[in-house]
Design an enzyme around this catalytic site. Structure first.
Site, PDB file in Angstrom:
ATOM      1  CB  SER A   1     -11.747 -17.262   3.675  1.00  0.00           C
ATOM      2  OG  SER A   1     -12.656 -19.110   2.696  1.00  0.00           O
TER       3      SER A   1
ATOM      4  CE  LYS B   1     -11.918 -20.802   5.007  1.00  0.00           C
ATOM      5  NZ  LYS B   1     -11.750 -21.200   4.026  1.00  0.00           N
TER       6      LYS B   1
ATOM      7  CE1 TYR C   1     -15.690 -21.776   8.063  1.00  0.00           C
ATOM      8  CE2 TYR C   1     -17.468 -22.118   6.195  1.00  0.00           C
ATOM      9  CZ  TYR C   1     -15.719 -21.689   6.455  1.00  0.00           C
ATOM     10  OH  TYR C   1     -15.006 -21.816   5.437  1.00  0.00           O
TER      11      TYR C   1
ATOM     12  CE1 TYR D   1      -7.503 -21.703   1.135  1.00  0.00           C
ATOM     13  CE2 TYR D   1      -8.678 -20.043   0.255  1.00  0.00           C
ATOM     14  CZ  TYR D   1      -9.081 -19.796   1.171  1.00  0.00           C
ATOM     15  OH  TYR D   1      -9.325 -19.727   2.238  1.00  0.00           O
TER      16      TYR D   1
ATOM     17  CB  VAL E   1     -14.365 -15.052  -1.667  1.00  0.00           C
ATOM     18  CG1 VAL E   1     -13.858 -16.396  -1.755  1.00  0.00           C
ATOM     19  CG2 VAL E   1     -15.596 -15.280  -0.379  1.00  0.00           C
TER      20      VAL E   1
END
Length: 450
Positions: A67, A70, A192, A244, A262
């Site tokens: 992530s 992103k 992705y 988040y 992660v």
């Protein structure tokens, strides 16, 4: 290693030692290949706006972005399509939910933001194929330019994600059913998964974070990756959404735009100041590296990095970098001039914080014509030195003294407190304060051997 590099790296080393023993957290075993990571791996890196690199621990160990990719793909989408068009597909509101939650706007089906999985899937899908390159090739090229080197895909991690990524596929189909997915879900997820499996090191991530902090210009290569307005937009979303459902607490306590992944990667950007990155694969319940979160929190507190503090103005710190023979007061005699050629002189101005202190120490390193010799730091135009900057300067100047460099400070206001015990040292080795720059230069030059 230079005095500047030692002074900053020491802070990273101390944090590495302090938090390496943390055993809390779990590996991301829902992606089988990530569960094979070494749980004790721990790297820290910082890159300044001048391209100075500092690291410790496992900063060269490769891992996948997950992530952390992103915000950089979001930057690419904003560069290609603009904020208004991207905003039609992906919102920019904090979700307050986990990274893999179904965070969709009820009326439109838009994902809440580009940092949660749902929004990242749509953002990736917004990068179109072109006659020259497929969408993923454009993404990989963009990520590589952010890092300052050619990156690649860890095919084993990609395959592992593709086998176990049913929840993300379900998100893609759910988004498609609501409308805002511009390509087929299968194609979207292929790109992705490959994006998340791009391989980097902690130093790569620090360079990428530094590029965001530097207005889109990579401080290592000098290449503009994205326009400056795009970086402001990306950093804003990172600050409010990048961590988040822990984003608010992170911004309150650490105070830096950040993004976790992660695999254990974590980045933070200090606009116009630095890029930070950590790697450690043991994760807390929000999917953030336990050691990374602890280390960046402690570093922010120690170095005064919180975004809401009032830092010294970037670029206004160092006003002179030269050797003493080029000063207007330099004497014309060949013997005296030869000595003054070996005296580095750096002048600073304004209020000095950590970022400014690092810049000053690097200027001293670059100005010195040889490993031994002498150095003068002119602080006559400095208005204030905060405690963090004072400690960094003391450490760096102390290392010059310990290395045999005759070192003096023009500091009539007494901003820089002498190192403990300096007055007890041999006169040749002590860090000496003077009221004028010329007095400091004269003292340094007089002690140099012919």
């Amino acid at each position: 290693m230079s005095a500047a590099a030692e002074a900053v790296t020491d802070a990273l080393r101390e944090l590495h030692t302090r938090f390496a023993g943390l055993r809390d957290g779990q590996l991301a075993d829902y992606i089988p290949q990530l569960a094979l990571a070494e749980p004790d791996a721990f790297g820290l890196a910082l890159i300044s706006m001048d391209g100075h690199r500092y690291s410790t621990g496992d900063a060269d160990v490769p891992f996948t972005m997950q992530s952390v990719s992103k915000p950089f793909v979001y930057a690419l989408a904003l560069s290609v399509l603009g904020l208004d068009e991207v905003g039609r597909w992906v919102n920019a509101e904090p979700s307050g939910e986990a990274f893999n939650a179904i965070s969709l706007e009820p009326a439109t089906g838009r994902p809440d933001n580009a940092m949660v999985n749902a929004g990242a899937i749509v953002t990736t899908a917004l990068i179109p194929d072109t006659p020259d390159a497929p969408g993923f090739d454009r993404i990989l090229d963009c990520l590589s330019r952010f890092a300052g080197r050619q990156l690649d895909v860890d095919e084993q991690v990609y395959a592992s994600e593709a086998v176990t990524g049913d929840r993300n596929r379900a998100l893609a189909y759910l988004i498609r059913s609501a409308g805002p997915l511009p390509v087929d879900p299968v194609a979207a997820m292929e790109t992705y998964f490959r994006q998340c499996a791009v391989r980097v090191t902690t130093l790569d991530l620090a360079a990428m974070a530094a590029t965001l902090a530097h207005g889109g210009v990579n401080p290592l290569t000098g290449v503009e990756v994205v326009p400056e307005p795009v970086t402001a937009q990306v950093l804003a979303v990172m600050a409010t959404c990048g961590m988040y459902d822990a984003s608010g607490d992170w911004l309150l306590r650490v105070g830096l735009p950040a993004k976790s992944g992660v695999s254990g990667g974590l980045i933070a950007s200090g606009p116009a100041r630095f890029g930070l990155a950590t790697y450690s694969p043991l994760l807390d319940p929000t999917g953030t590296s336990v050691r990374g979160r602890a280390a960046l929190g402690a570093l922010s507190e120690r170095l005064g990095l919180h975004l809401m503090h009032n830092p010294a103005l970037a670029g206004s710190t160092v006003t002179l970098v030269t050797t003493a023979d080029d000063l207007p007061s330099a004497q014309a005699g060949p013997w005296e001039r030869a000595r003054r050629e070996r005296v580095a002189v750096v002048a600073a101005q304004g209020a000095l914080d950590f970022t400014a202190a690092e810049r000053v120490l690097y200027a001293l390193d670059e100005a010195r014509p040889q490993e031994t010799g002498a150095a003068v730091l002119d602080l006559r135009q400095v208005t204030d030195i905060d405690p963090v900057a004072r400690a960094v300067l003391q450490s760096g100047l102390g290392r010059l003294v310990e290395g045999g460099v005759r070192t003096a400070v023009a500091d009539p206001a007494g901003h820089l407190v002498l190192l403990p015990g300096a007055g007890e040292q041999d006169e040749r080795a002590a860090l000496r304060p003077f009221d004028s720059r010329e007095e400091a230069v004269a003292w340094c030059a007089s002690g140099l051997a012919d």
